[in-house]
Design a protein around this motif. Structure first.
Motif, PDB file in Angstrom:
ATOM      1  N   THR A 152       0.707  -1.264   0.086  1.00  0.00           N
ATOM      2  CA  THR A 152      -0.045   0.091   0.039  1.00  0.00           C
ATOM      3  C   THR A 152       0.755   1.291   0.051  1.00  0.00           C
ATOM      4  OG1 THR A 152      -1.866  -1.028   1.246  1.00  0.00           O
ATOM      5  CG2 THR A 152      -1.823   1.265   1.184  1.00  0.00           C
ATOM      6  N   VAL A 153       0.625   2.354  -0.892  1.00  0.00           N
ATOM      7  CA  VAL A 153       1.039   3.566  -0.725  1.00  0.00           C
ATOM      8  C   VAL A 153       0.294   4.668  -0.176  1.00  0.00           C
ATOM      9  CG1 VAL A 153       1.865   5.377  -2.327  1.00  0.00           C
ATOM     10  CG2 VAL A 153       2.100   3.012  -2.990  1.00  0.00           C
ATOM     11  N   LYS A 154       1.010   5.235   0.665  1.00  0.00           N
ATOM     12  CA  LYS A 154       0.350   6.335   1.672  1.00  0.00           C
ATOM     13  C   LYS A 154      -0.335   7.423   0.733  1.00  0.00           C
ATOM     14  CE  LYS A 154       1.888   7.469   5.493  1.00  0.00           C
ATOM     15  NZ  LYS A 154       2.946   8.356   6.608  1.00  0.00           N
ATOM     16  N   SER A 155      -1.634   7.576   1.025  1.00  0.00           N
ATOM     17  CA  SER A 155      -2.376   8.614   0.354  1.00  0.00           C
ATOM     18  C   SER A 155      -2.040  10.087   0.878  1.00  0.00           C
ATOM     19  CB  SER A 155      -3.795   8.333   0.230  1.00  0.00           C
ATOM     20  OG  SER A 155      -4.634   9.272  -0.350  1.00  0.00           O
ATOM     21  N   ILE A 156      -2.238  10.804   0.007  1.00  0.00           N
ATOM     22  CA  ILE A 156      -2.183  12.504   0.501  1.00  0.00           C
ATOM     23  C   ILE A 156      -3.188  12.593   1.471  1.00  0.00           C
ATOM     24  CG2 ILE A 156      -2.339  14.717  -0.246  1.00  0.00           C
ATOM     25  CD1 ILE A 156      -1.329  14.077  -2.809  1.00  0.00           C
ATOM     26  N   SER A 157      -4.333  11.723   1.365  1.00  0.00           N
ATOM     27  CA  SER A 157      -5.263  12.120   2.245  1.00  0.00           C
ATOM     28  C   SER A 157      -4.892  11.635   3.870  1.00  0.00           C
ATOM     29  CB  SER A 157      -6.807  11.475   2.176  1.00  0.00           C
ATOM     30  OG  SER A 157      -6.671  10.198   1.745  1.00  0.00           O
ATOM     31  N   ASP A 158      -3.882  10.651   3.741  1.00  0.00           N
ATOM     32  CA  ASP A 158      -3.513  10.048   5.048  1.00  0.00           C
ATOM     33  C   ASP A 158      -2.583  11.024   5.809  1.00  0.00           C
ATOM     34  OD1 ASP A 158      -4.980   7.836   4.505  1.00  0.00           O
ATOM     35  OD2 ASP A 158      -3.345   6.693   3.685  1.00  0.00           O
ATOM     36  N   VAL A 159      -2.275  12.070   5.335  1.00  0.00           N
ATOM     37  CA  VAL A 159      -1.211  13.085   5.715  1.00  0.00           C
ATOM     38  C   VAL A 159      -2.138  14.078   6.663  1.00  0.00           C
ATOM     39  CG1 VAL A 159       0.521  14.631   5.694  1.00  0.00           C
ATOM     40  CG2 VAL A 159       0.502  12.557   4.127  1.00  0.00           C
ATOM     41  N   LYS A 160      -2.079  14.103   8.040  1.00  0.00           N
ATOM     42  CA  LYS A 160      -2.807  15.196   8.879  1.00  0.00           C
ATOM     43  C   LYS A 160      -1.924  16.427   9.419  1.00  0.00           C
ATOM     44  CE  LYS A 160      -6.289  12.249   8.043  1.00  0.00           C
ATOM     45  NZ  LYS A 160      -7.337  12.655   7.021  1.00  0.00           N
ATOM     46  N   ALA A 161      -2.591  17.463   9.251  1.00  0.00           N
ATOM     47  CA  ALA A 161      -1.704  18.432   9.744  1.00  0.00           C
ATOM     48  C   ALA A 161      -2.080  18.604  11.296  1.00  0.00           C
ATOM     49  CB  ALA A 161      -2.372  19.909   9.193  1.00  0.00           C
ATOM     50  N   LEU A 162      -1.102  18.897  12.145  1.00  0.00           N
ATOM     51  CA  LEU A 162      -1.148  18.898  13.333  1.00  0.00           C
ATOM     52  C   LEU A 162      -2.108  20.170  13.830  1.00  0.00           C
ATOM     53  CD1 LEU A 162       2.570  18.733  14.616  1.00  0.00           C
ATOM     54  CD2 LEU A 162       0.592  16.974  14.572  1.00  0.00           C
ATOM     55  N   THR A 163      -2.722  20.051  14.921  1.00  0.00           N
ATOM     56  CA  THR A 163      -3.748  20.806  15.409  1.00  0.00           C
ATOM     57  C   THR A 163      -2.884  21.941  16.326  1.00  0.00           C
ATOM     58  OG1 THR A 163      -4.134  20.129  17.475  1.00  0.00           O
ATOM     59  CG2 THR A 163      -5.641  19.418  15.484  1.00  0.00           C
ATOM     60  N   ILE A 164      -3.340  23.202  16.586  1.00  0.00           N
ATOM     61  CA  ILE A 164      -2.665  24.203  17.432  1.00  0.00           C
ATOM     62  C   ILE A 164      -2.273  23.439  18.582  1.00  0.00           C
ATOM     63  CG2 ILE A 164      -2.605  26.414  18.602  1.00  0.00           C
ATOM     64  CD1 ILE A 164      -2.637  26.660  15.528  1.00  0.00           C
ATOM     65  N   GLU A 165      -3.005  22.770  19.432  1.00  0.00           N
ATOM     66  CA  GLU A 165      -2.905  22.298  20.524  1.00  0.00           C
ATOM     67  C   GLU A 165      -1.835  21.066  20.227  1.00  0.00           C
ATOM     68  OE1 GLU A 165      -5.324  19.553  23.920  1.00  0.00           O
ATOM     69  OE2 GLU A 165      -6.329  19.966  22.156  1.00  0.00           O
ATOM     70  N   GLU A 166      -1.902  20.144  19.316  1.00  0.00           N
ATOM     71  CA  GLU A 166      -1.001  19.156  19.001  1.00  0.00           C
ATOM     72  C   GLU A 166       0.463  19.734  19.041  1.00  0.00           C
ATOM     73  OE1 GLU A 166      -3.627  15.516  16.904  1.00  0.00           O
ATOM     74  OE2 GLU A 166      -2.750  17.124  15.817  1.00  0.00           O
ATOM     75  N   GLN A 167       0.511  20.839  17.986  1.00  0.00           N
ATOM     76  CA  GLN A 167       1.830  21.730  17.831  1.00  0.00           C
ATOM     77  C   GLN A 167       2.523  22.148  19.099  1.00  0.00           C
ATOM     78  OE1 GLN A 167       2.071  24.562  14.825  1.00  0.00           O
ATOM     79  NE2 GLN A 167      -0.071  23.795  13.599  1.00  0.00           N
ATOM     80  N   GLU A 168       1.818  22.614  19.903  1.00  0.00           N
ATOM     81  CA  GLU A 168       2.063  23.241  21.405  1.00  0.00           C
ATOM     82  C   GLU A 168       2.528  22.087  22.311  1.00  0.00           C
ATOM     83  OE1 GLU A 168      -1.318  25.226  22.924  1.00  0.00           O
ATOM     84  OE2 GLU A 168      -1.059  26.974  21.832  1.00  0.00           O
ATOM     85  N   LYS A 169       1.975  20.941  22.131  1.00  0.00           N
ATOM     86  CA  LYS A 169       2.429  19.798  22.848  1.00  0.00           C
ATOM     87  C   LYS A 169       3.805  19.315  22.558  1.00  0.00           C
ATOM     88  CE  LYS A 169      -1.955  17.716  24.422  1.00  0.00           C
ATOM     89  NZ  LYS A 169      -2.837  16.727  24.508  1.00  0.00           N
ATOM     90  N   PHE A 170       4.007  19.434  21.094  1.00  0.00           N
ATOM     91  CA  PHE A 170       5.000  18.822  20.345  1.00  0.00           C
ATOM     92  C   PHE A 170       6.245  19.611  20.765  1.00  0.00           C
ATOM     93  CE2 PHE A 170       8.091  19.672  16.688  1.00  0.00           C
ATOM     94  CZ  PHE A 170       8.576  18.307  16.664  1.00  0.00           C
ATOM     95  N   LEU A 171       6.092  21.197  20.656  1.00  0.00           N
ATOM     96  CA  LEU A 171       7.225  21.808  20.881  1.00  0.00           C
ATOM     97  C   LEU A 171       7.586  21.871  22.508  1.00  0.00           C
ATOM     98  CD1 LEU A 171       6.217  25.158  18.896  1.00  0.00           C
ATOM     99  CD2 LEU A 171       7.986  23.508  18.441  1.00  0.00           C
ATOM    100  N   LYS A 172       6.739  21.651  23.505  1.00  0.00           N
ATOM    101  CA  LYS A 172       6.770  21.501  24.735  1.00  0.00           C
ATOM    102  C   LYS A 172       7.748  20.331  24.901  1.00  0.00           C
ATOM    103  CE  LYS A 172       4.494  21.086  29.197  1.00  0.00           C
ATOM    104  NZ  LYS A 172       3.290  21.070  29.804  1.00  0.00           N
ATOM    105  N   ALA A 173       7.376  19.125  24.143  1.00  0.00           N
ATOM    106  CA  ALA A 173       8.139  17.910  24.277  1.00  0.00           C
ATOM    107  C   ALA A 173       9.647  18.260  23.884  1.00  0.00           C
ATOM    108  CB  ALA A 173       7.498  17.032  23.695  1.00  0.00           C
ATOM    109  N   ALA A 174       9.691  18.941  22.660  1.00  0.00           N
ATOM    110  CA  ALA A 174      11.016  19.313  21.925  1.00  0.00           C
ATOM    111  C   ALA A 174      11.712  20.228  22.566  1.00  0.00           C
ATOM    112  CB  ALA A 174      10.788  19.514  20.676  1.00  0.00           C
TER     113      ALA A 174
END
Length: 303
Positions: A183-205
């Motif tokens: 299976t090839v990953k579809s473009i529709s399978d790629v999801k943008a991070l929400t603002i909340e997810e971005q904040e969590k990621f940057l906090k962890a990083a």
């Protein structure tokens, strides 16, 4: 965007019929609508990705009578078709038939050929290649490679052999009936991070030495290769803009860094900097004389 029977988005060109089968469709470069039906969604996605890619590269499959007549009849650049190896034809094909394609596309074709195709069939006479040899190449890749890489290898081989067929190098396409199943990953399978997810990621990083780079990517939408290929001449601090005009990546199979143009023509762009992106670049600029310099790269990267 098409949907399945439960209302879930499947991606552009994909939909599910009332009978449960999946439809994949697109409009070719010549304006012809192409559509096909499948029992499963992965099959529909794979066909759609392949069909779109083949259509976008269709110009490379046109015969090159003038060049072929001169080379095959008079020149010694290529052996006679009866003696020609796959290596002989591939090297001629990539240098003489598709030089107009994007640098990245030709580089990817060569990498896939050198890495996955050449070891198995490079020394074979091109007229002796059969579907079983192509299946062997794809089967060997199945365990260690992503579906997108296998598809890229499949497309590379398909265009090489079709060009050989159209120029009477071979009498039959050796990939007829050959398919790949991963299976090839579809473009529709790629999801943008929400603002909340971005904040969590940057906090962890936050403790990572790459924190500013992560934050800059989130602010600008740069691809990784575009971000690490940035040089200071691409930043206009007065106008607060960033210009993407090159990309950088490490070629693991070769063991070196490679600089080249952006992925596509539309990838050349100038991005207005947000306040946060501007401040990040200002902070990095202040640190540029104190940060460790790479011995493998010159300080002025040009393509």
């Amino acid at each position: 965007m098409g949907k399945n029977l439960k209302g879930k988005e499947l991606g552009k060109g994909l939909s599910q019929r009332k009978n449960g089968r999946f439809s994949a469709r697109f409009v070719s470069q010549t304006g012809v609508r192409k559509e096909k039906y499948f029992n499963t969604l992965p099959e529909a996605r794979n066909w759609l990705e392949d069909a779109r890619l083949k259509d976008s590269h269709s110009t490379i499959l046109a015969p090159f009578e003038a060049v072929a007549d001169d080379v095959l009849n008079n020149d010694t650049t290529l052996p006679a078709p009866s003696d020609m190896t796959v290596d002989d034809w591939f090297n001629f094909w990539i240098e003489n038939i598709i030089p107009h394609l994007a640098w990245n596309t030709r580089r990817n074709y060569r990498d896939r050929y050198e890495r996955n195709v050449k070891p198995l069939i490079g020394n074979m006479r091109i007229q002796d290649v059969r579907p079983m040899h192509i299946r062997k190449i794809l089967n060997d890749m199945d365990k260690d490679y992503k579906g997108s890489t296998i598809r890229q290898t499949f497309i590379c081989m398909g265009t090489v052999f079709k060009s050989a067929l159209e120029n009477s190098i071979i009498d039959k396409h050796p990939m007829n009936g050959v398919k790949y199943t991963k299976t090839v990953k579809s473009i529709s399978d790629v999801k943008a991070l929400t603002i909340e997810e971005q904040e969590k990621f940057l906090k962890a990083a936050k403790q990572s030495h790459n924190y500013l780079q992560y934050a800059l990517i989130l602010e600008t939408g740069l691809r990784t290769g575009e971000m690490i290929g940035l040089t200071w001449d691409a930043i206009n601090f007065q106008d607060r803009t960033l210009t993407v005009n090159k990309t950088l990546e490490y070629r693991h199979s070769r063991g070196y860094w490679s600089a080249g143009p952006p992925k596509t023509v539309s990838s050349y762009r100038t991005i207005p900097l947000t306040e946060r992106a501007y401040n990040i670049l200002c902070e990095l600029y202040k640190q540029k004389d104190t940060r460790k310099q790479s011995k493998d790269l010159s300080q002025k990267l040009e393509y």
